[in-house]
Design a protein around this motif. Structure first.
Motif, PDB file in Angstrom:
ATOM      1  N   VAL A 118      31.194  47.377  36.668  1.00 38.44           N
ATOM      2  CA  VAL A 118      31.770  46.926  37.642  1.00 38.44           C
ATOM      3  C   VAL A 118      33.364  47.126  37.501  1.00 38.44           C
ATOM      4  CG1 VAL A 118      32.352  44.652  38.868  1.00 38.44           C
ATOM      5  CG2 VAL A 118      30.348  45.079  38.176  1.00 38.44           C
ATOM      6  N   ASP A 119      34.061  47.614  38.209  1.00 36.01           N
ATOM      7  CA  ASP A 119      35.539  48.135  38.088  1.00 36.01           C
ATOM      8  C   ASP A 119      36.266  46.612  38.058  1.00 36.01           C
ATOM      9  OD1 ASP A 119      38.053  49.200  38.093  1.00 36.01           O
ATOM     10  OD2 ASP A 119      37.607  50.825  39.400  1.00 36.01           O
ATOM     11  N   GLU A 120      37.042  46.443  36.901  1.00 38.44           N
ATOM     12  CA  GLU A 120      37.877  45.435  37.038  1.00 38.44           C
ATOM     13  C   GLU A 120      39.303  45.675  37.504  1.00 38.44           C
ATOM     14  OE1 GLU A 120      38.079  47.467  32.723  1.00 38.44           O
ATOM     15  OE2 GLU A 120      36.760  47.329  34.406  1.00 38.44           O
ATOM     16  N   LYS A 121      39.548  46.834  37.801  1.00 35.30           N
ATOM     17  CA  LYS A 121      40.810  47.130  38.867  1.00 35.30           C
ATOM     18  C   LYS A 121      40.560  46.703  40.182  1.00 35.30           C
ATOM     19  CE  LYS A 121      42.995  50.025  35.344  1.00 35.30           C
ATOM     20  NZ  LYS A 121      43.632  51.272  35.182  1.00 35.30           N
ATOM     21  N   PRO A 231      33.013  47.767  52.395  1.00 33.47           N
ATOM     22  CA  PRO A 231      33.934  48.569  51.281  1.00 33.47           C
ATOM     23  C   PRO A 231      34.268  47.458  50.177  1.00 33.47           C
ATOM     24  CG  PRO A 231      35.085  48.482  53.403  1.00 33.47           C
ATOM     25  CD  PRO A 231      34.032  47.584  53.608  1.00 33.47           C
ATOM     26  N   THR A 232      34.173  48.187  48.868  1.00 35.77           N
ATOM     27  CA  THR A 232      34.339  47.243  47.524  1.00 35.77           C
ATOM     28  C   THR A 232      35.633  46.323  47.842  1.00 35.77           C
ATOM     29  OG1 THR A 232      35.404  49.118  46.435  1.00 35.77           O
ATOM     30  CG2 THR A 232      33.080  48.673  46.186  1.00 35.77           C
ATOM     31  N   GLU A 233      36.758  46.814  48.322  1.00 30.32           N
ATOM     32  CA  GLU A 233      38.007  46.181  48.309  1.00 30.32           C
ATOM     33  C   GLU A 233      37.860  44.913  49.204  1.00 30.32           C
ATOM     34  OE1 GLU A 233      37.382  49.361  48.854  1.00 30.32           O
ATOM     35  OE2 GLU A 233      38.512  50.357  47.228  1.00 30.32           O
ATOM     36  N   LYS A 234      37.226  44.945  50.139  1.00 28.96           N
ATOM     37  CA  LYS A 234      36.926  43.846  51.044  1.00 28.96           C
ATOM     38  C   LYS A 234      35.764  42.959  50.583  1.00 28.96           C
ATOM     39  CE  LYS A 234      35.875  42.562  55.902  1.00 28.96           C
ATOM     40  NZ  LYS A 234      35.558  43.147  57.458  1.00 28.96           N
ATOM     41  N   THR A 235      34.825  43.279  49.607  1.00 24.93           N
ATOM     42  CA  THR A 235      34.144  42.452  48.997  1.00 24.93           C
ATOM     43  C   THR A 235      34.677  41.697  48.130  1.00 24.93           C
ATOM     44  OG1 THR A 235      32.355  44.033  49.412  1.00 24.93           O
ATOM     45  CG2 THR A 235      31.832  42.245  47.852  1.00 24.93           C
ATOM     46  N   GLY A 253      17.915  43.755  38.241  1.00 20.23           N
ATOM     47  CA  GLY A 253      18.354  44.821  37.336  1.00 20.23           C
ATOM     48  C   GLY A 253      19.719  44.375  36.691  1.00 20.23           C
ATOM     49  N   GLY A 254      20.285  43.801  37.615  1.00 23.85           N
ATOM     50  CA  GLY A 254      21.771  43.163  37.396  1.00 23.85           C
ATOM     51  C   GLY A 254      21.659  41.574  37.291  1.00 23.85           C
ATOM     52  N   PRO A 255      22.173  41.159  38.509  1.00 27.84           N
ATOM     53  CA  PRO A 255      22.696  41.918  39.708  1.00 27.84           C
ATOM     54  C   PRO A 255      24.177  41.877  39.423  1.00 27.84           C
ATOM     55  CG  PRO A 255      22.357  39.527  40.080  1.00 27.84           C
ATOM     56  CD  PRO A 255      21.918  39.589  38.739  1.00 27.84           C
ATOM     57  N   LYS A 256      24.742  43.016  40.014  1.00 25.78           N
ATOM     58  CA  LYS A 256      26.292  42.971  39.659  1.00 25.78           C
ATOM     59  C   LYS A 256      27.238  41.931  40.361  1.00 25.78           C
ATOM     60  CE  LYS A 256      25.778  48.290  40.008  1.00 25.78           C
ATOM     61  NZ  LYS A 256      24.354  48.267  40.749  1.00 25.78           N
ATOM     62  N   GLY A 257      26.467  41.240  41.347  1.00 28.55           N
ATOM     63  CA  GLY A 257      27.318  40.230  41.895  1.00 28.55           C
ATOM     64  C   GLY A 257      27.887  39.086  40.863  1.00 28.55           C
ATOM     65  N   ILE A 258      27.029  39.040  39.827  1.00 27.33           N
ATOM     66  CA  ILE A 258      27.217  38.026  38.859  1.00 27.33           C
ATOM     67  C   ILE A 258      28.682  38.356  38.096  1.00 27.33           C
ATOM     68  CG2 ILE A 258      26.771  37.318  36.520  1.00 27.33           C
ATOM     69  CD1 ILE A 258      23.812  36.872  37.535  1.00 27.33           C
ATOM     70  N   VAL A 259      28.608  39.867  38.101  1.00 27.77           N
ATOM     71  CA  VAL A 259      29.956  40.208  37.123  1.00 27.77           C
ATOM     72  C   VAL A 259      31.138  40.064  38.062  1.00 27.77           C
ATOM     73  CG1 VAL A 259      31.073  42.297  35.844  1.00 27.77           C
ATOM     74  CG2 VAL A 259      28.373  41.697  35.934  1.00 27.77           C
ATOM     75  N   GLU A 260      30.957  40.850  39.284  1.00 26.29           N
ATOM     76  CA  GLU A 260      31.928  40.820  40.308  1.00 26.29           C
ATOM     77  C   GLU A 260      32.679  39.318  40.622  1.00 26.29           C
ATOM     78  OE1 GLU A 260      29.859  44.299  42.912  1.00 26.29           O
ATOM     79  OE2 GLU A 260      29.726  42.394  43.559  1.00 26.29           O
ATOM     80  N   ALA A 261      31.919  38.637  40.416  1.00 25.76           N
ATOM     81  CA  ALA A 261      32.351  37.009  40.957  1.00 25.76           C
ATOM     82  C   ALA A 261      33.078  36.477  39.607  1.00 25.76           C
ATOM     83  CB  ALA A 261      31.226  36.178  41.285  1.00 25.76           C
ATOM     84  N   SER A 262      32.253  36.912  38.422  1.00 26.49           N
ATOM     85  CA  SER A 262      33.129  36.476  37.271  1.00 26.49           C
ATOM     86  C   SER A 262      34.469  37.071  36.901  1.00 26.49           C
ATOM     87  CB  SER A 262      32.138  36.753  35.975  1.00 26.49           C
ATOM     88  OG  SER A 262      30.898  35.754  36.037  1.00 26.49           O
ATOM     89  N   TYR A 263      34.334  38.323  37.075  1.00 26.07           N
ATOM     90  CA  TYR A 263      35.863  38.979  37.218  1.00 26.07           C
ATOM     91  C   TYR A 263      36.938  38.535  38.351  1.00 26.07           C
ATOM     92  CZ  TYR A 263      34.215  43.111  34.642  1.00 26.07           C
ATOM     93  OH  TYR A 263      33.812  43.694  33.306  1.00 26.07           O
ATOM     94  N   THR A 264      36.422  37.672  39.429  1.00 26.53           N
ATOM     95  CA  THR A 264      37.575  37.116  40.039  1.00 26.53           C
ATOM     96  C   THR A 264      37.853  35.738  39.789  1.00 26.53           C
ATOM     97  OG1 THR A 264      35.826  36.604  41.940  1.00 26.53           O
ATOM     98  CG2 THR A 264      36.977  38.695  41.951  1.00 26.53           C
ATOM     99  N   LYS A 265      37.102  35.404  38.635  1.00 27.50           N
ATOM    100  CA  LYS A 265      37.220  33.912  38.053  1.00 27.50           C
ATOM    101  C   LYS A 265      36.817  33.057  38.900  1.00 27.50           C
ATOM    102  CE  LYS A 265      40.921  34.371  34.577  1.00 27.50           C
ATOM    103  NZ  LYS A 265      42.408  33.783  34.166  1.00 27.50           N
ATOM    104  N   LYS A 266      35.548  33.285  39.483  1.00 30.67           N
ATOM    105  CA  LYS A 266      34.717  32.229  40.154  1.00 30.67           C
ATOM    106  C   LYS A 266      33.543  31.909  39.369  1.00 30.67           C
ATOM    107  CE  LYS A 266      37.586  32.473  43.709  1.00 30.67           C
ATOM    108  NZ  LYS A 266      38.150  31.190  44.093  1.00 30.67           N
ATOM    109  N   PRO A 267      33.288  30.377  39.555  1.00 32.21           N
ATOM    110  CA  PRO A 267      31.855  29.985  38.945  1.00 32.21           C
ATOM    111  C   PRO A 267      30.923  30.555  39.702  1.00 32.21           C
ATOM    112  CG  PRO A 267      32.842  28.212  40.106  1.00 32.21           C
ATOM    113  CD  PRO A 267      33.950  29.135  40.338  1.00 32.21           C
TER     114      PRO A 267
END
Length: 343
Positions: A118-121, A231-235, A253-267
């Motif tokens: 998941v792109d941290e940028k 788009p990923t930017e909107k998500t 398999g993931g889910p990637k949503g866990i990482v995406e939310a964590s990267y935005t500092k959301k529980p």
């Protein structure tokens, strides 16, 4: 023709969804470690498949002399006829979670641990007020103002029958949890986004649950995959808008949503599925509906608690799956296959 360090990257759904993102990331990292990307599997030393079920015996049989790397995109926890046929051709499986890695090892199947990237940028915390985020996202802020916002951005309707739930995502558990929250219904809201949310939208309406859907409401059996895929930017902005993210899946398999939310500092609150235990703190994992409701209430009542667990998962997630770590793993993977030299 010299096929050394040449790789063919296979697998896509051409919808701008998760698999296409995986393919693009794979190409990026393979380029970064010095691999040359081929347009055909004829002139390569390796085939890197980002979606293992796309492999078919007739497709890969002519290339059995090449090294075939397959990503376990969904959770594999038993040997099926489909898996056994493909496994006979696969040189090395990529396990995106420690749970999947353990299963492969128990089966004596060669594997390599490589989490989904998941792109941290793109996914990062933004210091933007909720009212402004709503304006940027074309959401009526009045629908969310002064409410505890619970996010869910995954596809959970069955592709073959959009009125039925996708069993892996288990949206009924999410509906039950939200229905039984001991919080006044004018104090929280379920924020939904993404395509194929037909089933959960209908269930929210039936139970009179407070929700907001971001996108164009789908009609009946109309597949909205082409116009509600964001788009990923909107998500990434949506994650910044929520107060917590919830995952109720049975299998992932993931889910990637866990990482995406964590990267935005959301529980994140999640079932013990896929890679969830790899990234989340113990008190973000739940094993029962009651346990989830208790944690949601604690998040609602204590900002300090929410900030604390979100910060820990943020650090943990970055330490596992950031760009630098992922590039190192790609390098080690192709070194282990003898395709590139160490260092």
């Amino acid at each position: 023709m010299n096929m050394e360090k040449k790789v063919f990257v296979y697998g896509s759904d051409n919808m701008g969804w998760s698999i296409d993102s995986d393919r693009n990331h794979a190409i990026r990292f393979l380029n970064d470690i010095g691999m040359n990307i081929c347009k055909t599997p004829l002139f390569c030393s390796a085939i890197h498949c980002v979606w293992w079920t796309k492999l078919r015996r007739a497709l890969i049989a002519p290339f059995r002399n090449k090294k075939i790397i397959a990503v376990a995109t969904n959770e594999i926890n038993e040997r099926t006829e489909e898996f056994n046929k493909i496994n006979s051709f696969v040189t090395l499986w990529i396990a995106p979670s420690r749970k999947q890695e353990l299963w492969f090892l128990e089966q004596n199947i060669p594997c390599f641990y490589l989490p989904f990237y998941v792109d941290e940028k793109v996914f990062y915390p933004r210091d933007i007020p909720k009212a402004m985020l709503c304006e940027m996202l074309c959401i009526d802020y009045a629908l969310l103002e002064d409410r505890f916002i619970i996010g869910s951005f995954q596809r959970d309707s069955l592709g073959e029958n959009l009125q039925k739930p996708k069993w892996q995502k288990n949206p009924d558990l999410l509906i039950d949890i939200v229905s039984e929250l001991p919080i006044d219904r004018d104090k929280f809201v379920l924020l939904l986004a993404g395509p194929r949310r037909h089933y959960i939208i209908e269930q929210c309406r039936k139970r009179n649950l407070p929700f907001v859907f971001v996108g164009k409401y789908p009609h009946n059996d109309e597949d909205d995959i082409h116009y509600n895929t964001l788009p990923t930017e909107k998500t990434a902005l949506l994650y910044n808008l929520i107060d917590c993210y919830i995952v109720t899946s049975r299998s992932e398999g993931g889910p990637k949503g866990i990482v995406e939310a964590s990267y935005t500092k959301k529980p994140v609150i999640s079932t013990r599925t896929g890679a969830a235990p790899d990234y989340l703190c113990d008190n973000e994992i739940f094993d029962s509906k009651e346990e989830c409701i208790k944690t949601l209430c604690k998040l609602y009542n204590s900002k300090r608690f929410a900030v604390g667990i979100a910060g820990k998962s943020f650090e943990k997630s970055l330490s596992i799956g950031c760009y630098k770590k992922t590039k190192e793993r790609y390098c080690k993977l192709y070194v282990s296959l003898g395709i590139i030299n160490e260092g």
